[in-house]
Design a protein around this motif. Structure first.
Motif, PDB file in Angstrom:
ATOM      1  N   UNK A   1       0.768  -1.247  -0.004  1.00 35.71           N
ATOM      2  CA  UNK A   1       0.071  -0.033  -0.076  1.00 35.71           C
ATOM      3  C   UNK A   1       0.852   1.248   0.136  1.00 35.71           C
ATOM      4  N   UNK A   2       2.079   1.194  -0.426  1.00 36.81           N
ATOM      5  CA  UNK A   2       2.778   2.517  -0.404  1.00 36.81           C
ATOM      6  C   UNK A   2       2.435   3.606  -1.525  1.00 36.81           C
ATOM      7  N   UNK A   3       2.615   4.560  -1.219  1.00 32.73           N
ATOM      8  CA  UNK A   3       2.306   5.684  -2.487  1.00 32.73           C
ATOM      9  C   UNK A   3       3.618   6.035  -3.178  1.00 32.73           C
ATOM     10  N   UNK A   4       3.451   6.750  -4.166  1.00 35.62           N
ATOM     11  CA  UNK A   4       4.773   6.750  -5.135  1.00 35.62           C
ATOM     12  C   UNK A   4       6.097   7.118  -4.441  1.00 35.62           C
ATOM     13  N   UNK A   5       5.772   8.053  -3.536  1.00 35.66           N
ATOM     14  CA  UNK A   5       7.205   8.655  -2.929  1.00 35.66           C
ATOM     15  C   UNK A   5       7.723   7.592  -2.058  1.00 35.66           C
ATOM     16  N   UNK A   6       6.846   6.999  -1.195  1.00 36.46           N
ATOM     17  CA  UNK A   6       7.366   6.186  -0.280  1.00 36.46           C
ATOM     18  C   UNK A   6       7.898   4.767  -1.046  1.00 36.46           C
ATOM     19  N   UNK A   7       7.193   4.457  -2.054  1.00 33.99           N
ATOM     20  CA  UNK A   7       7.954   3.411  -3.341  1.00 33.99           C
ATOM     21  C   UNK A   7       9.472   3.831  -3.333  1.00 33.99           C
ATOM     22  N   UNK A   8       9.602   4.874  -4.049  1.00 32.48           N
ATOM     23  CA  UNK A   8      10.760   5.213  -4.447  1.00 32.48           C
ATOM     24  C   UNK A   8      11.861   5.028  -3.413  1.00 32.48           C
ATOM     25  N   UNK A   9      11.359   5.693  -2.204  1.00 26.63           N
ATOM     26  CA  UNK A   9      12.357   5.695  -0.995  1.00 26.63           C
ATOM     27  C   UNK A   9      12.681   4.406  -0.569  1.00 26.63           C
ATOM     28  N   UNK A  10      12.005   3.371  -0.570  1.00 25.57           N
ATOM     29  CA  UNK A  10      11.847   1.786   0.033  1.00 25.57           C
ATOM     30  C   UNK A  10      12.637   1.132  -1.004  1.00 25.57           C
ATOM     31  N   UNK A  11      12.106   1.367  -2.305  1.00 25.65           N
ATOM     32  CA  UNK A  11      12.656   0.077  -3.523  1.00 25.65           C
ATOM     33  C   UNK A  11      14.008   0.487  -4.222  1.00 25.65           C
ATOM     34  N   UNK A  12      13.947   1.745  -4.281  1.00 26.36           N
ATOM     35  CA  UNK A  12      15.083   2.518  -5.169  1.00 26.36           C
ATOM     36  C   UNK A  12      16.012   3.332  -4.430  1.00 26.36           C
ATOM     37  N   UNK A  13      15.663   4.083  -3.552  1.00 25.58           N
ATOM     38  CA  UNK A  13      16.973   4.966  -2.899  1.00 25.58           C
ATOM     39  C   UNK A  13      17.507   4.104  -1.794  1.00 25.58           C
ATOM     40  N   UNK A  14      16.946   3.400  -1.273  1.00 25.62           N
ATOM     41  CA  UNK A  14      17.525   2.538  -0.184  1.00 25.62           C
ATOM     42  C   UNK A  14      18.267   1.366  -1.000  1.00 25.62           C
ATOM     43  N   UNK A  15      17.825   1.047  -1.895  1.00 29.17           N
ATOM     44  CA  UNK A  15      18.907  -0.063  -2.666  1.00 29.17           C
ATOM     45  C   UNK A  15      20.134   0.534  -3.202  1.00 29.17           C
TER      46      UNK A  15
END
Length: 220
Positions: free
Chosen positions: A114-128
């Motif tokens: 249920x992540x929004x777009x900004x949270x998804x980028x933070x969790x799945x892309x930036x953290x990676x």
């Protein structure tokens, strides 16, 4: 297609940081950790993983793995690098240098469903990217925090090129599947109980129920 049993550890020994609500259930004693490793090293097909990036991964987990000729996969949180009780970037490089695999557990240890777009980028892309910068190699495996996922999340992760994704669904996996359920060790678990649940396995009805739960999660 052959089955594999995925065993997941979190904290080992005495926590060196403040724990989140409910997290204490997943901290196990050093004695239980060693006993489980001694048990599963005899199993025909098993993978060992560690979530959350606790300092016990390096201090207790790595020496025990090396002593038994085992390897592990370590799913770390980018926001915890260098924090008390957690792995530093140098620690992650040490794990990788010892032959261990490094994966992402995201940024903040929050549910990915249920992540929004900004949270998804933070969790799945930036953290990676931060984890890749720390270890110096591509990161293409992930473990879902708190075991929560849904169809939208899995589609996004496929699009981002994740090679394998791990959950906490407590059942066997097919070795080559993209989505991999795991058995997370809890403080109340025993070696005999784990053997009965994971190696011997549940009856046919229970197994079908567990598989049905996974199907519902993937499709919702």
């Amino acid at each position: 297609m052959s089955d594999v049993i995925n065993i997941c550890f979190h904290g080992i020994g005495t926590p060196q940081r403040e724990m989140e609500p409910g997290e204490d259930r997943y901290w196990i004693s050093v004695e239980l950790f060693h006993a489980v490793l001694d048990e599963i090293r005899t199993w025909p097909s098993v993978r060992v993983s560690f979530d959350d990036g606790n300092s016990s991964d390096l201090e207790i987990g790595l020496p025990a793995l090396l002593e038994r000729g085992l390897t592990g996969e370590f799913y770390v949180l980018a926001s915890r690098f260098g924090k008390p009780g957690s792995l530093s970037e140098e620690d992650v490089r040490k794990l990788h240098g010892a032959g261990m695999t490094i994966g992402t557990h995201g940024m903040w240890h929050r549910p990915w469903r249920g992540m929004d777009a900004a949270t998804s980028r933070d969790e799945l892309e930036t953290a990676r990217r931060q984890i890749e910068d720390a270890v110096g190699v591509p990161v293409d495996q992930a473990a879902c925090p708190l075991g929560r996922y849904d169809r939208r999340l899995l589609s996004r992760m496929r699009a981002l090129g994740y090679r394998r994704v791990f959950t906490s669904d407590r059942r066997r996996a097919r070795a080559e599947d993209w989505l991999q359920p795991r058995y997370s060790l809890r403080r109340e678990d025993t070696v005999d109980g784990l053997r009965a649940e994971a190696l011997v396995g549940p009856g046919a009805l229970t197994r079908l129920k567990l598989e049905a739960v996974g199907v519902v999660k993937r499709l919702r």
